[in-house]
Scaffold this active site. Structure first.
Site, PDB file in Angstrom:
ATOM      1  N   CYS A  57      -1.137   5.066   8.551  1.00  0.00           N
ATOM      2  CA  CYS A  57      -0.490   3.774   8.809  1.00  0.00           C
ATOM      3  C   CYS A  57       0.604   4.051   9.819  1.00  0.00           C
ATOM      4  CB  CYS A  57       0.227   3.227   7.569  1.00  0.00           C
ATOM      5  SG  CYS A  57      -0.853   2.354   6.433  1.00  0.00           S
TER       6      CYS A  57
ATOM      7  N   ARG B  98       3.448  -3.266  11.388  1.00  0.00           N
ATOM      8  CA  ARG B  98       2.729  -2.037  11.057  1.00  0.00           C
ATOM      9  C   ARG B  98       1.225  -2.194  11.226  1.00  0.00           C
ATOM     10  NH1 ARG B  98       2.260  -2.033   5.342  1.00  0.00           N
ATOM     11  NH2 ARG B  98       1.559   0.134   5.419  1.00  0.00           N
TER      12      ARG B  98
ATOM     13  N   ASN C 105       1.716   5.077   3.131  1.00  0.00           N
ATOM     14  CA  ASN C 105       1.311   6.164   2.245  1.00  0.00           C
ATOM     15  C   ASN C 105       2.148   7.418   2.485  1.00  0.00           C
ATOM     16  OD1 ASN C 105      -0.394   6.514   0.131  1.00  0.00           O
ATOM     17  ND2 ASN C 105      -2.126   7.231   1.327  1.00  0.00           N
TER      18      ASN C 105
HETATM   19  C1  LIG Z   1      -2.694   2.763   0.952  1.00  0.00           C
HETATM   20  C2  LIG Z   1      -1.700   1.763   1.546  1.00  0.00           C
HETATM   21  C3  LIG Z   1      -0.915   2.476   2.625  1.00  0.00           C
HETATM   22  C4  LIG Z   1      -1.783   2.679   3.829  1.00  0.00           C
HETATM   23  C5  LIG Z   1      -1.494   4.003   4.418  1.00  0.00           C
HETATM   24  O1  LIG Z   1      -0.374   4.426   4.611  1.00  0.00           O
HETATM   25  N1  LIG Z   1      -2.560   4.728   4.674  1.00  0.00           N
HETATM   26  C6  LIG Z   1      -2.439   6.061   5.186  1.00  0.00           C
HETATM   27  C7  LIG Z   1      -3.455   6.966   4.548  1.00  0.00           C
HETATM   28  S1  LIG Z   1      -3.164   8.632   4.964  1.00  0.00           S
HETATM   29  O2  LIG Z   1      -1.980   9.019   4.251  1.00  0.00           O
HETATM   30  O3  LIG Z   1      -3.020   8.772   6.371  1.00  0.00           O
HETATM   31  O4  LIG Z   1      -4.349   9.326   4.486  1.00  0.00           O
HETATM   32  C8  LIG Z   1      -0.760   1.166   0.493  1.00  0.00           C
HETATM   33  C9  LIG Z   1       0.349   0.295   1.155  1.00  0.00           C
HETATM   34  C10 LIG Z   1       0.698  -0.797   0.143  1.00  0.00           C
HETATM   35  C11 LIG Z   1      -0.109  -0.424  -1.094  1.00  0.00           C
HETATM   36  C12 LIG Z   1      -0.443  -1.551  -2.062  1.00  0.00           C
HETATM   37  C13 LIG Z   1       0.827  -2.236  -2.538  1.00  0.00           C
HETATM   38  O5  LIG Z   1       1.739  -1.280  -3.066  1.00  0.00           O
HETATM   39  C14 LIG Z   1       0.496  -3.307  -3.565  1.00  0.00           C
HETATM   40  C15 LIG Z   1      -0.400  -2.813  -4.734  1.00  0.00           C
HETATM   41  C16 LIG Z   1       0.372  -1.948  -5.727  1.00  0.00           C
HETATM   42  C17 LIG Z   1      -0.527  -1.508  -6.874  1.00  0.00           C
HETATM   43  O6  LIG Z   1       0.214  -0.735  -7.753  1.00  0.00           O
HETATM   44  C18 LIG Z   1      -1.689  -0.700  -6.335  1.00  0.00           C
HETATM   45  C19 LIG Z   1      -2.495  -1.564  -5.390  1.00  0.00           C
HETATM   46  C20 LIG Z   1      -1.661  -2.102  -4.222  1.00  0.00           C
HETATM   47  C21 LIG Z   1      -2.561  -3.147  -3.537  1.00  0.00           C
HETATM   48  C22 LIG Z   1      -1.263  -0.976  -3.246  1.00  0.00           C
HETATM   49  C23 LIG Z   1      -2.512  -0.236  -2.737  1.00  0.00           C
HETATM   50  C24 LIG Z   1      -2.156   0.840  -1.688  1.00  0.00           C
HETATM   51  O7  LIG Z   1      -1.377   1.849  -2.261  1.00  0.00           O
HETATM   52  C25 LIG Z   1      -1.372   0.207  -0.519  1.00  0.00           C
HETATM   53  C26 LIG Z   1      -2.293  -0.792   0.166  1.00  0.00           C
END
Ligand SMILES: C[C@H](CCC(=O)NCCS(=O)(=O)O)[C@H]1CC[C@H]2[C@@H]3[C@H](O)C[C@@H]4C[C@H](O)CC[C@]4(C)[C@H]3C[C@H](O)[C@]12C
Length: 329
Positions: A2, A18, A82
């Site tokens: 992200c 973002r 993340n």
């Molecule tokens: C995974 C998402 C972040 C995306 C990101 O940074 N990806 C990078 C991956 S990597 O490191 O490069 O491998 C995060 C951002 C916000 C998060 C969401 C939000 O926190 C809202 C809810 C919270 C719940 O507890 C879990 C589902 C969820 C819907 C989350 C799912 C997931 O963890 C999300 C969507």
């Protein structure tokens, strides 16, 4: 993966947004939350009320907004990215602290505070708890960027040793490792330049650029977190067309587009396609949430101030994911 980004237009508008890079969708849509809305802190069952109205991307679960990024009526923005393998949350609640699940940190910040400096001091009271929002949901492994229209930015990272609150002087954030590592890494790229190098001679051989862009040779072109950090920091720092709000929005989406994984380019260990599900760009002055989605590159916009800030309902907007094309004949 992200990437979060800030940009300021020369006519004084502050933008924050973002890329949401992910291999699944989380039933996301833009959500408007009014003032004085009750929400329950699932960590301790306490009831809270939103002081400020807010607008952001997330998912609604049991009428509880779980946010991924958003801004409030005061022009404060926040995004969760993340921080896998590094984020650490506590097992136990602490008396006298604000105990929160990591999924609620953004809601708590945006619904209570109007600026980064207010958030900074309030964070001293926060204790993030390793408890899922609901039994089958994972605890999100996040770090956060918070930005305001006074151009202050911070990064919040909770690791086993400490809660780190960094001043973000570069205005970008990606993923693991920790923010201070990325800043140290950036020093290695400071010689990159948009300018062409001068013609030179090595031994008896004259060397000259064969085309434009030689000053950027060595800019990492992949989608790894450290590479996206360097690339977005370079592009942001050199962005040229920031004269107006509109040209800045355009530059914002161009920069995010340059660090957005395209279907097929990144496949996870589980064999899933890793893509930029959506890109957002929030104008902190006028409360407009601009965004496009993987299947619809048109920019959509939702204006918080066209909603009833004192209303009683959460509003969920339709997520546009079919390509819109402007036919000209
Ligand atoms: C995974 C998402 C972040 C995306 C990101 O940074 N990806 C990078 C991956 S990597 O490191 O490069 O491998 C995060 C951002 C916000 C998060 C969401 C939000 O926190 C809202 C809810 C919270 C719940 O507890 C879990 C589902 C969820 C819907 C989350 C799912 C997931 O963890 C999300 C969507």
């Amino acid at each position: 993966m992200c990437t979060a980004l800030t940009l300021t237009s020369k006519d004084g508008f502050h933008f924050f947004g973002r890329n949401m890079d992910i291999d699944y969708n989380f039933n996301q849509s833009v959500i408007f939350v009014p003032r004085n809305l009750d929400w329950e802190n699932v960590v301790n069952g306490e009831s809270n009320k939103t002081k400020y109205a807010l607008l952001g991307m997330g998912t609604l679960m049991n009428n509880h907004p779980l946010l991924a990024d958003g801004m409030n009526e005061k022009g404060l923005g926040c995004a969760g990215l993340n921080f896998l393998g590094f984020a650490h949350f506590e097992e136990n609640r602490l008396a006298g602290k604000v105990n929160l699940g990591p999924y609620d940190l953004m809601l708590w910040i945006l619904s209570n505070f109007g600026s980064v400096s207010e958030v900074k001091s309030a964070l001293e009271e926060v204790n993030l708890i390793n408890k899922p929002f609901a039994p089958k949901l994972p605890v999100p492994t996040l770090h956060w960027m918070v930005h305001d229209k006074n151009e202050e930015s911070i990064v919040i990272e909770t690791t086993p040793d400490r809660i780190a609150v960094y001043d973000n002087k570069i205005g970008v954030l990606t993923n693991q490792p920790a923010f201070d590592w990325h800043i140290m890494n950036l020093n290695q790229y400071m010689a990159l330049s948009p300018m062409q190098p001068e013609t030179t001679t090595w031994h008896k051989q004259q060397l000259e650029p064969i085309g434009n862009g030689l000053g950027l040779k060595g800019l990492p072109g992949d989608f790894y977190p450290s590479s996206r950090f360097v690339r977005s920091a370079f592009l942001k720092n050199h962005a040229a067309f920031l004269d107006t709000k509109e040209s800045t929005i355009s530059e914002f989406f161009h920069i995010l587009g340059n660090v957005a994984p395209i279907g097929g380019s990144v496949i996870t260990q589980e064999g899933k396609q890793f893509i930029t599900l959506y890109s957002s760009c929030m104008c902190l002055e006028n409360g407009v949430y601009y965004y496009n989605t993987y299947n619809n590159s048109q920019i959509n916009a939702i204006d918080m101030f066209k909603e009833d800030l004192d209303g009683h309902e959460i509003k969920v907007f339709k997520y546009p994911d079919t390509q819109a094309i402007n036919f000209q004949n």
